[in-house]
Design a protein around this motif. Structure first.
Motif, short mmCIF file in Angstrom:
data_model
loop_
_atom_site.label_atom_id
_atom_site.label_comp_id
_atom_site.label_asym_id
_atom_site.label_seq_id
_atom_site.Cartn_x
_atom_site.Cartn_y
_atom_site.Cartn_z
N ASN A 123 -0.67 -1.19 -4.70
CA ASN A 123 0.05 -2.40 -4.31
C ASN A 123 1.11 -2.68 -5.37
N ARG A 124 2.31 -2.24 -5.10
CA ARG A 124 3.38 -2.39 -6.09
C ARG A 124 3.82 -3.84 -6.20
N ARG A 125 3.60 -4.62 -5.17
CA ARG A 125 3.96 -6.04 -5.24
C ARG A 125 3.07 -6.79 -6.21
N THR A 148 14.11 7.40 -3.24
CA THR A 148 12.93 7.37 -2.39
C THR A 148 11.98 6.21 -2.69
N HIS A 149 11.70 6.01 -3.98
CA HIS A 149 10.68 5.01 -4.35
C HIS A 149 11.23 3.58 -4.31
N VAL A 150 12.53 3.42 -4.08
CA VAL A 150 13.11 2.07 -3.98
C VAL A 150 13.82 1.87 -2.64
N HIS A 176 0.91 -1.16 0.00
CA HIS A 176 0.00 0.00 0.00
C HIS A 176 0.94 1.20 0.00
N CYS A 177 1.50 1.49 -1.16
CA CYS A 177 2.70 2.34 -1.18
C CYS A 177 2.44 3.77 -0.70
N GLU A 178 3.10 4.07 0.39
CA GLU A 178 3.08 5.43 0.95
C GLU A 178 4.52 5.83 1.26
N LEU A 179 5.41 5.37 0.40
CA LEU A 179 6.82 5.65 0.64
C LEU A 179 7.14 7.14 0.57
N CYS A 180 6.37 7.87 -0.23
CA CYS A 180 6.68 9.29 -0.38
C CYS A 180 5.41 10.11 -0.20
N PRO A 181 5.52 11.45 -0.19
CA PRO A 181 4.34 12.28 0.09
C PRO A 181 3.20 12.15 -0.93
N ARG A 182 3.43 11.50 -2.06
CA ARG A 182 2.31 11.29 -3.00
C ARG A 182 1.29 10.31 -2.41
N GLU A 183 1.77 9.42 -1.54
CA GLU A 183 0.91 8.45 -0.84
C GLU A 183 -0.15 7.83 -1.76
N CYS A 184 0.32 7.19 -2.81
CA CYS A 184 -0.60 6.64 -3.83
C CYS A 184 -1.46 5.49 -3.30
N GLY A 185 -0.93 4.71 -2.39
CA GLY A 185 -1.69 3.59 -1.84
C GLY A 185 -1.80 2.39 -2.78
N PHE A 238 2.26 7.23 -8.86
CA PHE A 238 2.73 8.42 -9.57
C PHE A 238 4.13 8.22 -10.16
N CYS A 239 5.00 7.58 -9.40
CA CYS A 239 6.40 7.42 -9.86
C CYS A 239 6.54 6.41 -10.99
N ARG A 240 5.50 5.63 -11.23
CA ARG A 240 5.46 4.60 -12.28
C ARG A 240 6.47 3.47 -12.04
S1 SF4 Z 1 4.90 8.06 -6.02
FE1 SF4 Z 1 5.73 5.97 -6.02
S2 SF4 Z 1 6.90 5.88 -4.11
FE2 SF4 Z 1 5.54 7.62 -3.91
S3 SF4 Z 1 3.76 6.80 -2.87
FE3 SF4 Z 1 3.36 6.72 -5.09
S4 SF4 Z 1 3.94 4.66 -5.72
FE4 SF4 Z 1 4.86 5.03 -3.70
#
Ligand code: SF4
Length: 357
Positions: free
Chosen positions: A79-81, A170-172, A68-77, A87-89
């Motif tokens: 499931n990258r798995r 940040t995203h990795v 539930h990706c919230e690694l950065c302030p975009r907080e997309c939520g 946003f970061c694609r």
């Molecule tokens: S931009 Fe990427 S790293 Fe940031 S919350 Fe969205 S998916 Fe996660």
């Protein structure tokens, strides 16, 4: 992230050579020197954390965030798995553009043998003047396993680089933690440099406490409207980045170098002066002076270039003037900042001298 690194031999290169050749008097006053016991090598933060049994737990926690990706302030939520992209694609797996020694970074990172830079593809900020746009915006690079990243870290160490410089990390971040532990088990002992746009959540940075030795954040803008206009709607950039930098400083403190002048630990802030004062340089300097020690390492950068889509924005569709750079350095002096990047100081002195002739 790096701005304005050029392949041409520039005035900056000339000044840098001069610094190496005998400009030690130009180096910043009062640097912190590491006290090392004779014969003992420097130990990076992550080595201690792993010995205390905490690094494995951090990796677990960080990897869980991918679901539930919230690694950065975009907080997309997303499931990258499961293959979803935010946003970061970026996928959950690493995409790496390059790993090589770099000689265009700050002198204390470059030392004699270069900074071991690893460029990650994709980006969570995506500025319209990005000089690395094929990598950051288009995600060009090669997919890799965490083990491959560990091998690249070890390779950079083997060829003599002084640090592992993680560009756009940040995203990795979870992959980086895992790769660091794998490489540690195989003998990695270089400091990690977290080379970031500054667009970070301080909650996520807490997972890096005791892992990263050197934070190298940008502070790009001080105004929400500028951040939104030039960095894909990120109007919260000034606020979250200020908070992130305070957290970074809490973790690693001042710029610490060894007796060769090579950086071991600490916060190093980059601020790129932009045309027509759009970066809010005066406010930035005042903010540093009011919120961080005056001895904080600050690199006021003069190498803005018109890149990518900046041609479509008239107010930033030119390089900066000498006056724009000199006023920035003046503000820093007036606010009493004592640890300015020596190359910026040399560029300032060069122009001041030329003006007085
Ligand atoms: S931009 Fe990427 S790293 Fe940031 S919350 Fe969205 S998916 Fe996660």
């Amino acid at each position: 992230m790096r701005h304005g690194t050029s392949m041409k031999v520039t005035r900056r290169d000339f000044i840098k050579s001069s610094l190496f050749l005998g400009g030690s008097l130009l180096l910043s006053p009062s640097p912190l020197y590491a006290q090392q016991k004779k014969g003992k090598r420097w130990q990076p933060a992550y080595e201690k954390l792993d010995r205390e049994g905490q690094l494995a737990q951090r990796i677990k926690e960080a990897y869980a965030i991918f679901e539930h990706c919230e690694l950065c302030p975009r907080e997309c939520g997303v499931n990258r798995r499961k293959g979803e992209r935010g946003f970061c694609r970026a996928p959950a797996r690493l995409v790496i553009s390059s790993a090589q020694p770099h000689f265009g970074e700050e002198l204390s990172l470059v030392g004699k043998n270069g900074s071991g830079t690893i460029f990650f593809s994709n980006c969570n900020l995506r500025c319209i003047f990005c000089q690395n746009w094929p990598i950051a915006h288009e995600g060009r690079g090669k997919e890799a396993q965490d083990e491959d990243l560990a091998d690249q870290m070890l390779y950079l160490q083997k060829i003599g680089c002084h640090n592992i410089n993680l560009v756009t990390p940040t995203h990795v971040m979870p992959n980086i933690l895992n790769a660091t532990r794998i490489a540690l088990k195989k003998g990695l002992h270089l400091p990690l440099v977290y080379n970031t746009s500054g667009y970070e959540r301080s909650e996520m940075l807490k997972l890096l406490d005791g892992v990263v030795d050197i934070y190298l954040p940008d502070m790009k803008y001080m105004d929400a409207d500028k951040a939104a206009r030039y960095s894909s709607g990120a109007s919260d950039y000034p606020d979250v980045t200020k908070e992130a930098i305070i957290e970074m400083n809490r973790q690693v403190g001042g710029h610490l170098i060894d007796k060769r002048g090579v950086a071991l630990r600490g916060l190093m802030i980059r601020h790129l002066v932009m045309p027509n004062r759009v970066a809010g340089t005066e406010k930035f300097i005042k903010w540093v002076a009011d919120n961080l020690p005056k001895s904080t390492y600050v690199n006021i950068m003069s190498q803005y270039r018109v890149e990518y889509r900046a041609f479509d924005y008239p107010e930033i569709a030119r390089g900066i003037t000498v006056q724009e750079f000199l006023e920035a350095m003046d503000w820093a002096e007036k606010q009493g900042l004592t640890n300015l990047d020596p190359q910026s100081v040399a560029v300032r002195d060069f122009y001041q001298q030329r003006r007085s002739n």
